[in-house]
Design a protein around this motif. Structure first.
Motif, PDB file in Angstrom:
ATOM      1  N   ASN A 255     -11.714   3.615  -2.139  1.00  0.00           N
ATOM      2  CA  ASN A 255     -10.947   2.361  -2.142  1.00  0.00           C
ATOM      3  C   ASN A 255     -11.395   1.436  -3.260  1.00  0.00           C
ATOM      4  O   ASN A 255     -10.571   0.836  -3.959  1.00  0.00           O
ATOM      5  CB  ASN A 255     -11.095   1.658  -0.789  1.00  0.00           C
ATOM      6  CG  ASN A 255     -10.281   2.323   0.309  1.00  0.00           C
ATOM      7  OD1 ASN A 255      -9.105   2.616   0.133  1.00  0.00           O
ATOM      8  ND2 ASN A 255     -10.905   2.575   1.445  1.00  0.00           N
ATOM      9  N   GLU A 256     -12.704   1.350  -3.443  1.00  0.00           N
ATOM     10  CA  GLU A 256     -13.247   0.492  -4.504  1.00  0.00           C
ATOM     11  C   GLU A 256     -12.802   0.980  -5.879  1.00  0.00           C
ATOM     12  O   GLU A 256     -12.407   0.183  -6.741  1.00  0.00           O
ATOM     13  CB  GLU A 256     -14.775   0.483  -4.416  1.00  0.00           C
ATOM     14  CG  GLU A 256     -15.445  -0.438  -5.429  1.00  0.00           C
ATOM     15  CD  GLU A 256     -16.960  -0.419  -5.308  1.00  0.00           C
ATOM     16  OE1 GLU A 256     -17.622  -0.998  -6.198  1.00  0.00           O
ATOM     17  OE2 GLU A 256     -17.484   0.173  -4.349  1.00  0.00           O
ATOM     18  N   ARG A 259      -8.935   0.377  -6.404  1.00  0.00           N
ATOM     19  CA  ARG A 259      -8.635  -1.045  -6.600  1.00  0.00           C
ATOM     20  C   ARG A 259      -9.095  -1.520  -7.970  1.00  0.00           C
ATOM     21  O   ARG A 259      -8.528  -2.490  -8.521  1.00  0.00           O
ATOM     22  CB  ARG A 259      -9.275  -1.864  -5.493  1.00  0.00           C
ATOM     23  CG  ARG A 259      -8.584  -1.662  -4.142  1.00  0.00           C
ATOM     24  CD  ARG A 259      -9.393  -2.147  -2.966  1.00  0.00           C
ATOM     25  NE  ARG A 259      -8.719  -1.813  -1.711  1.00  0.00           N
ATOM     26  CZ  ARG A 259      -9.278  -1.921  -0.508  1.00  0.00           C
ATOM     27  NH1 ARG A 259     -10.536  -2.363  -0.396  1.00  0.00           N
ATOM     28  NH2 ARG A 259      -8.600  -1.586   0.572  1.00  0.00           N
ATOM     29  N   SER A 260     -10.105  -0.852  -8.529  1.00  0.00           N
ATOM     30  CA  SER A 260     -10.538  -1.207  -9.882  1.00  0.00           C
ATOM     31  C   SER A 260      -9.549  -0.704 -10.932  1.00  0.00           C
ATOM     32  O   SER A 260      -9.514  -1.200 -12.049  1.00  0.00           O
ATOM     33  CB  SER A 260     -11.918  -0.621 -10.159  1.00  0.00           C
ATOM     34  OG  SER A 260     -11.856   0.795 -10.281  1.00  0.00           O
ATOM     35  N   LYS A 263      -4.319  -3.097  -9.214  1.00  0.00           N
ATOM     36  CA  LYS A 263      -4.340  -4.145  -8.187  1.00  0.00           C
ATOM     37  C   LYS A 263      -3.397  -3.832  -7.037  1.00  0.00           C
ATOM     38  O   LYS A 263      -3.509  -4.423  -5.955  1.00  0.00           O
ATOM     39  CB  LYS A 263      -3.973  -5.489  -8.809  1.00  0.00           C
ATOM     40  CG  LYS A 263      -2.570  -5.552  -9.403  1.00  0.00           C
ATOM     41  CD  LYS A 263      -2.296  -6.913 -10.016  1.00  0.00           C
ATOM     42  CE  LYS A 263      -0.877  -6.987 -10.587  1.00  0.00           C
ATOM     43  NZ  LYS A 263      -0.613  -8.307 -11.208  1.00  0.00           N
ATOM     44  N   HIS A 266      -5.013  -3.034  -3.718  1.00  0.00           N
ATOM     45  CA  HIS A 266      -5.643  -4.072  -2.899  1.00  0.00           C
ATOM     46  C   HIS A 266      -4.891  -4.238  -1.582  1.00  0.00           C
ATOM     47  O   HIS A 266      -5.446  -4.767  -0.610  1.00  0.00           O
ATOM     48  CB  HIS A 266      -5.679  -5.407  -3.657  1.00  0.00           C
ATOM     49  CG  HIS A 266      -6.717  -5.449  -4.731  1.00  0.00           C
ATOM     50  ND1 HIS A 266      -8.042  -5.728  -4.474  1.00  0.00           N
ATOM     51  CD2 HIS A 266      -6.633  -5.225  -6.077  1.00  0.00           C
ATOM     52  CE1 HIS A 266      -8.732  -5.699  -5.595  1.00  0.00           C
ATOM     53  NE2 HIS A 266      -7.901  -5.390  -6.590  1.00  0.00           N
ATOM     54  N   ASN A 267      -3.649  -3.799  -1.561  1.00  0.00           N
ATOM     55  CA  ASN A 267      -2.841  -3.906  -0.342  1.00  0.00           C
ATOM     56  C   ASN A 267      -2.827  -2.608   0.461  1.00  0.00           C
ATOM     57  O   ASN A 267      -2.051  -2.470   1.406  1.00  0.00           O
ATOM     58  CB  ASN A 267      -1.395  -4.277  -0.707  1.00  0.00           C
ATOM     59  CG  ASN A 267      -1.304  -5.622  -1.389  1.00  0.00           C
ATOM     60  OD1 ASN A 267      -2.000  -6.547  -1.023  1.00  0.00           O
ATOM     61  ND2 ASN A 267      -0.458  -5.724  -2.405  1.00  0.00           N
ATOM     62  N   THR A 269      -5.368   0.724   2.127  1.00  0.00           N
ATOM     63  CA  THR A 269      -6.701   1.214   2.468  1.00  0.00           C
ATOM     64  C   THR A 269      -6.639   2.701   2.791  1.00  0.00           C
ATOM     65  O   THR A 269      -5.803   3.131   3.578  1.00  0.00           O
ATOM     66  CB  THR A 269      -7.270   0.457   3.676  1.00  0.00           C
ATOM     67  OG1 THR A 269      -7.359  -0.940   3.364  1.00  0.00           O
ATOM     68  CG2 THR A 269      -8.651   0.976   4.040  1.00  0.00           C
ATOM     69  N   GLN A 283       3.032  -4.276   1.989  1.00  0.00           N
ATOM     70  CA  GLN A 283       3.449  -4.793   0.694  1.00  0.00           C
ATOM     71  C   GLN A 283       4.786  -5.500   0.872  1.00  0.00           C
ATOM     72  O   GLN A 283       5.750  -4.906   1.356  1.00  0.00           O
ATOM     73  CB  GLN A 283       3.589  -3.647  -0.319  1.00  0.00           C
ATOM     74  CG  GLN A 283       4.068  -4.059  -1.694  1.00  0.00           C
ATOM     75  CD  GLN A 283       2.974  -4.712  -2.524  1.00  0.00           C
ATOM     76  OE1 GLN A 283       1.809  -4.644  -2.167  1.00  0.00           O
ATOM     77  NE2 GLN A 283       3.338  -5.347  -3.616  1.00  0.00           N
TER      78      GLN A 283
END
Length: 369
Positions: A255-256, A259-260, A263, A266-267, A269, A283
């Motif tokens: 996930n990290e 997300r990097s 973006k 970010h919504n 998981t 979303q």
């Protein structure tokens, strides 16, 4: 088709009434109504699949027609080269070529010898060329026949798939019509079904495709995690034991990483269980869920041909709590590749297995020379 006209009419009614088609208006607590809406969405998606199948069938019919023409021309060429080859072989069998070599014993000058040898060499070359043309034409004829058989088999499978999907759609539509006839608020339910379908078509489909495209790009960049480990002087994700390697990543780390990269994630998981990978998020007020499995595949295609890789197979897609049919999943999988290619981690590594457990994915690798 009657159902499609009715849905179209309801959509026009929604616009005429000025209602927003992006609202979640279905009665989520009413299982019977939700089941009706589920069937309505499935019917819509099957209708989309039928349209795709018709395009595919048309292409296969055209391909078969072209291949049949090639087969006809190649058969003519093959017969011609066959006759030439037969004449050459008959000449050798009957000893006609032996008499030509006897010319060498009648030569009276060096100049005649050179001319005769050139003449004999030309005949031999022509004979070899005739036999080679026949062999090549036979191989091409076999290849075209195989291609035609493959196209015809694919066409039959496509027609069978169309009939199966059509039968399912007719059955579901019959169930919808029967259940609606028992509902007092059938017009309102139809409006809700139309709004859900429109929401999926106008917003849901593009959203899923956007996520999948972004995910496909990000997963190809996954080896950067190992580069980051090396820069940090550690071996957090690639564990080395002699010639055996293990690439490990937790769902939190995944996930990290995602997300990097975008973006959009970010919504959403991702989480690993011992049997599947689950991704869910919200979303623009729409809930989406993706479930799938990783499996080791012996050989890839294209640049990865001959190299084992990890394939991600989608097992379930949910949109606002409604399940999309298998045909929708198959269509999306044709457009995206969410696989993991260990050779991108290091070209000298090949995958030997994988292990999925709660919170962690492990890919077993070995070094090859």
């Amino acid at each position: 088709m009657r159902s499609l006209y009715r849905v179209a009419g309801i959509l026009l009614l929604c616009v005429w009434l000025g209602g927003s088609p992006w609202l979640r208006v279905y009665a989520a607590n009413d299982d019977e109504i939700k089941l009706l809406m589920q069937k309505g969405l499935t019917v819509f998606e099957i209708d989309q699949e039928l349209a795709r199948i018709q395009v595919e069938e048309k292409s296969l019919v055209q391909q078969s027609a072209v291949t049949e023409q090639e087969l006809e021309l190649q058969t003519i060429r093959s017969e011609q080269t066959k006759r030439h080859a037969a004449k050459v072989l008959r000449a050798y069998y009957m000893g006609d070529r032996d008499s030509l070599w006897m010319l060498l014993f009648t030569i009276s000058s060096f100049k005649d010898a050179i001319a005769t040898l050139d003449y004999l060499q030309m005949i031999i070359n022509n004979d070899q060329e005739s036999l080679k043309r026949h062999s090549d034409n036979q191989q091409q004829l076999t290849t075209i026949k195989q291609s035609l058989a493959t196209s015809q088999a694919a066409l039959q499978q496509t027609k069978a798939r169309y009939l199966s999907q059509r039968e399912q759609m007719v059955r579901l539509q019959g169930e919808i019509d029967e259940n609606l006839s028992k509902q007092q608020e059938s017009t309102l339910i139809l409006q809700q079904m139309a709004q859900l379908t429109l929401l999926w078509q106008e917003k849901g489909v593009p959203l899923f495709k956007t996520y999948f495209q972004a995910l496909s790009i990000a997963m190809k960049q996954l080896p950067e995690i190992i580069s980051a480990d090396n820069n940090g002087g550690g071996a957090k994700h690639l564990i080395i034991n002699g010639f055996q390697y293990t690439f490990q990543i937790t769902d939190g780390e995944l996930n990290e990483f995602l997300r990097s990269k975008n973006k959009l994630f970010h919504n959403m998981t991702f989480r690993f269980t011992d049997t599947e990978v689950i991704a869910s998020g919200v979303q623009e007020g729409m809930e989406i869920s993706i479930k799938g499995k990783y499996s080791m595949v012996a050989s890839g295609e294209g640049a990865n041909k001959g190299k084992a890789f990890i394939r991600f197979t989608i097992t379930e897609l949910l949109f606002n709590g409604f399940e999309l049919p298998h045909s929708t999943i198959a269509a999306m999988e044709q457009e995206i590749d969410l696989g993991i290619y260990p050779q991108n981690l290091a070209p000298f590594l090949v995958v030997t297995g994988l292990k999925l457990e709660t919170g962690k994915l492990s890919i077993l690798l070995k070094m090859v020379f």
